[in-house]
Design a protein around this motif. Structure first.
Motif, short mmCIF file in Angstrom:
data_model
loop_
_atom_site.label_atom_id
_atom_site.label_comp_id
_atom_site.label_asym_id
_atom_site.label_seq_id
_atom_site.Cartn_x
_atom_site.Cartn_y
_atom_site.Cartn_z
N THR A 68 0.86 -1.18 0.00
CA THR A 68 0.00 0.00 0.00
C THR A 68 0.90 1.23 0.00
OG1 THR A 68 -1.72 -1.16 1.23
CG2 THR A 68 -1.80 1.24 1.26
N TYR A 69 0.58 2.22 -0.84
CA TYR A 69 1.44 3.40 -0.97
C TYR A 69 0.71 4.66 -0.50
CZ TYR A 69 4.81 0.94 -4.02
OH TYR A 69 5.75 0.09 -4.53
N LEU A 70 1.47 5.55 0.13
CA LEU A 70 1.09 6.94 0.32
C LEU A 70 2.07 7.74 -0.52
CD1 LEU A 70 -0.84 8.86 1.85
CD2 LEU A 70 0.95 9.10 3.57
N PHE A 71 1.61 8.27 -1.66
CA PHE A 71 2.48 8.85 -2.66
C PHE A 71 2.35 10.37 -2.64
CE2 PHE A 71 3.84 10.09 -6.90
CZ PHE A 71 4.95 9.28 -7.11
N ILE A 72 3.41 11.05 -2.21
CA ILE A 72 3.41 12.50 -2.09
C ILE A 72 4.22 13.10 -3.24
CG2 ILE A 72 4.12 14.45 -0.64
CD1 ILE A 72 3.81 12.57 1.77
N SER A 73 3.62 14.05 -3.95
CA SER A 73 4.33 14.65 -5.08
C SER A 73 3.67 15.97 -5.45
CB SER A 73 4.33 13.70 -6.28
OG SER A 73 4.97 14.30 -7.39
N HIS A 74 4.46 16.84 -6.07
CA HIS A 74 3.91 18.08 -6.63
C HIS A 74 3.63 17.93 -8.13
CE1 HIS A 74 8.23 18.30 -7.54
NE2 HIS A 74 7.85 18.97 -8.61
N ASP A 75 4.06 16.80 -8.71
CA ASP A 75 3.87 16.55 -10.13
C ASP A 75 2.50 15.91 -10.35
OD1 ASP A 75 3.92 15.54 -12.77
OD2 ASP A 75 6.11 15.42 -12.73
N LEU A 76 1.58 16.66 -10.93
CA LEU A 76 0.21 16.18 -11.09
C LEU A 76 0.12 15.01 -12.05
CD1 LEU A 76 -1.57 19.65 -11.28
CD2 LEU A 76 -1.56 18.07 -9.35
N ASN A 77 0.96 14.98 -13.08
CA ASN A 77 0.93 13.87 -14.03
C ASN A 77 1.38 12.57 -13.37
OD1 ASN A 77 0.06 15.46 -16.24
ND2 ASN A 77 2.14 16.19 -16.56
N VAL A 78 2.41 12.65 -12.54
CA VAL A 78 2.91 11.46 -11.85
C VAL A 78 1.87 10.96 -10.86
CG1 VAL A 78 4.65 10.65 -10.21
CG2 VAL A 78 5.34 12.05 -12.16
N VAL A 79 1.23 11.86 -10.15
CA VAL A 79 0.21 11.47 -9.18
C VAL A 79 -0.96 10.78 -9.89
CG1 VAL A 79 -1.51 12.35 -7.55
CG2 VAL A 79 0.83 13.20 -7.47
N GLU A 80 -1.36 11.31 -11.04
CA GLU A 80 -2.45 10.69 -11.79
C GLU A 80 -2.07 9.28 -12.25
OE1 GLU A 80 -5.40 11.73 -15.57
OE2 GLU A 80 -3.47 12.74 -15.37
N TYR A 81 -0.83 9.10 -12.65
CA TYR A 81 -0.37 7.80 -13.13
C TYR A 81 -0.31 6.77 -12.01
CZ TYR A 81 2.85 4.27 -14.96
OH TYR A 81 3.44 3.08 -15.34
N MET A 82 0.10 7.20 -10.81
CA MET A 82 0.36 6.26 -9.73
C MET A 82 -0.84 6.00 -8.82
SD MET A 82 3.47 5.05 -9.78
CE MET A 82 3.62 4.47 -8.09
N SER A 83 -1.76 6.95 -8.71
CA SER A 83 -2.73 6.93 -7.60
C SER A 83 -4.05 6.29 -7.97
CB SER A 83 -2.97 8.36 -7.11
OG SER A 83 -1.76 8.98 -6.72
N ASP A 84 -4.69 5.74 -6.95
CA ASP A 84 -6.08 5.30 -7.03
C ASP A 84 -7.02 6.38 -6.50
OD1 ASP A 84 -5.52 2.53 -7.88
OD2 ASP A 84 -4.59 2.39 -5.90
N ARG A 85 -6.59 7.06 -5.44
CA ARG A 85 -7.32 8.21 -4.90
C ARG A 85 -6.34 9.35 -4.70
NH1 ARG A 85 -9.44 8.36 -0.12
NH2 ARG A 85 -8.17 6.69 0.76
N VAL A 86 -6.87 10.57 -4.64
CA VAL A 86 -6.04 11.77 -4.51
C VAL A 86 -6.58 12.63 -3.37
CG1 VAL A 86 -5.21 13.86 -5.65
CG2 VAL A 86 -5.45 11.75 -6.96
N MET A 87 -5.66 13.22 -2.61
CA MET A 87 -6.01 14.17 -1.56
C MET A 87 -5.26 15.47 -1.83
SD MET A 87 -5.77 13.70 2.58
CE MET A 87 -4.00 13.94 2.77
N VAL A 88 -5.99 16.57 -1.90
CA VAL A 88 -5.42 17.88 -2.21
C VAL A 88 -5.33 18.68 -0.91
CG1 VAL A 88 -5.59 19.95 -3.62
CG2 VAL A 88 -6.47 17.78 -4.50
N MET A 89 -4.15 19.22 -0.62
CA MET A 89 -3.94 20.01 0.59
C MET A 89 -3.62 21.45 0.24
SD MET A 89 -1.79 17.49 3.16
CE MET A 89 -1.96 18.69 4.50
N TYR A 90 -4.09 22.35 1.11
CA TYR A 90 -3.79 23.78 0.95
C TYR A 90 -3.61 24.38 2.33
CZ TYR A 90 -4.21 28.71 -0.27
OH TYR A 90 -3.97 30.06 -0.43
N LEU A 91 -2.46 24.92 2.58
CA LEU A 91 -2.14 25.64 3.81
C LEU A 91 -2.48 24.82 5.06
CD1 LEU A 91 -0.87 28.47 3.89
CD2 LEU A 91 -3.08 29.35 4.65
N GLY A 92 -2.06 23.53 5.03
CA GLY A 92 -2.20 22.69 6.21
C GLY A 92 -3.50 21.95 6.34
N ARG A 93 -4.43 22.12 5.39
CA ARG A 93 -5.72 21.45 5.49
C ARG A 93 -6.05 20.71 4.19
NH1 ARG A 93 -9.61 25.94 8.53
NH2 ARG A 93 -8.66 25.75 10.61
#
Length: 359
Positions: A226-251
């Motif tokens: 199971t992976y928790l994949f952290i990245s700023h590259d949106l294309n890489v996140v789309e390729y690797m992820s099943d679900r996505v969580m978007v954070m802004y200013l700590g939330r």
């Protein structure tokens, strides 16, 4: 897991909670860093790095975390690994509270949840060979020297390196991609169930990045990870992820299945992130800035919704109280979001309608 690092069956014998039990549950995680100043070096303010973050990770999936620099992605990862202590919140691993006498200890959790860092060079001890770095953790957990080094050689082969050539090399003798493969092998040395990848491919060139991503995908399926994949590259996140969580200013501002988030983003910040992606199509040039205004100061964030000072749809309610993650109401859009698509916004329908009209 067997000694050859391959599961004999799809079911992990350590799976105490069953397949429906999320592997990781994070509730109300919070971390504030003190800001000190003055002659007496007293605390004068706090940086709200992570503020009331909650999410879960299902077994066998990849949860991608995205957001601009300073949004709290890496701090969240370090809090999960207890590399720093959270100010508040709880972490439950496969049904067992971490650090609780009724659950599992932090050391046991770390055996089952490992982390790969962004900087492949500083992550390795410059005085240790590659085999020594990989074998170190098993030896510290009671594995004999011979067995630990045999495991290290198997892992080097598993990540695409030649043990005869690379086992006795030091970090400065390896390329960035080779060092990151060693870091991945080291993370697998204790046979974990979950791996946190904190910008693990950010420092690699694109050709090496693709190789490492394919390696991670292969390891996930063959080792039931199971992976928790952290990245700023949106294309890489789309390729690797099943679900996505978007954070802004700590939330957390939005979370959901990758297809739903990428095709129908609800939060204005998520849409701005996607609008900022560079394109090679000369007919799709960016005509206007996706966002205006400066990012707020994390020492004194805006009241209510933290994105409201940069949001074109902000209203009075946005300054009064912070929005909670909730499912958007049904709207007449083709391909509406799935029920598990959640957004922290007071007016997601109005903003979606405005975005559609603008498009």
């Amino acid at each position: 897991m067997s000694a050859a690092l391959k599961l004999d069956s799809p079911t992990d014998p350590r799976d105490r909670g069953g397949p429906a039990q999320p592997l990781l549950i994070v509730e109300n995680l919070k971390k504030y860093f003190p800001v000190r100043g003055g002659v007496l070096n007293r605390q004068v303010a706090t940086v709200q790095a992570v503020d009331d973050v909650s999410f879960l990770v299902h077994k066998g999936e990849t949860l991608g975390i995205v957001g601009e620099s300073g949004c709290g992605k890496s701090t969240t990862a370090r809090l999960l690994m207890r590399l720093m202590e959270p100010d508040a919140g709880s972490v439950v691993f496969d049904g067992d509270p971490v650090g609780d006498k009724r659950g599992i200890s932090v050391s046991e959790m770390r055996r089952q949840m490992q982390m790969v860092f962004q900087d492949s060079y500083s992550s390795l001890n410059p005085r240790m060979t590659m085999a020594e770095s990989i074998a170190y953790a098993p030896r510290m957990h009671g594995v004999g020297r011979k067995e630990a080094f045999e495991r290290a050689e198997r892992l080097l082969s598993r990540v695409g390196l030649n043990p005869a050539l690379h086992a006795r090399r030091y970090p400065h003798e390896m390329s960035g991609g080779q060092r990151q493969r060693v870091n991945i092998a080291r993370a697998l040395a204790l046979e974990p169930r979950m791996v946190i990848l904190d910008e693990a491919v950010a420092a690699l060139d694109k050709s090496v990045e693709a190789q490492v991503l394919n390696l991670l995908t292969d390891l996930k399926h063959s080792l039931n990870l199971t992976y928790l994949f952290i990245s700023h590259d949106l294309n890489v996140v789309e390729y690797m992820s099943d679900r996505v969580m978007v954070m802004y200013l700590g939330r957390v501002v939005e979370t959901g299945p990758v297809e739903s988030i990428y095709r129908h983003p609800r939060h204005p910040y998520t849409r701005a992130l996607f609008a900022s992606k560079p394109t090679l199509d000369p007919d799709r040039r960016t005509q206007e800035m996706p966002l205006t205004g400066d990012p707020p100061n994390p020492i004194n964030p805006p009241s209510g919704c933290r994105f409201r000072t940069r949001c074109a749809f902000a209203q009075a309610i946005c300054a009064e109280k912070p929005p909670l993650l909730a499912e958007p109401l049904a709207i007449p859009l083709a391909g509406a979001p799935e029920p598990s698509h959640l957004v922290a916004c007071h007016l997601p329908e109005a903003q979606a309608a405005g975005a559609s009209a603008h498009a």
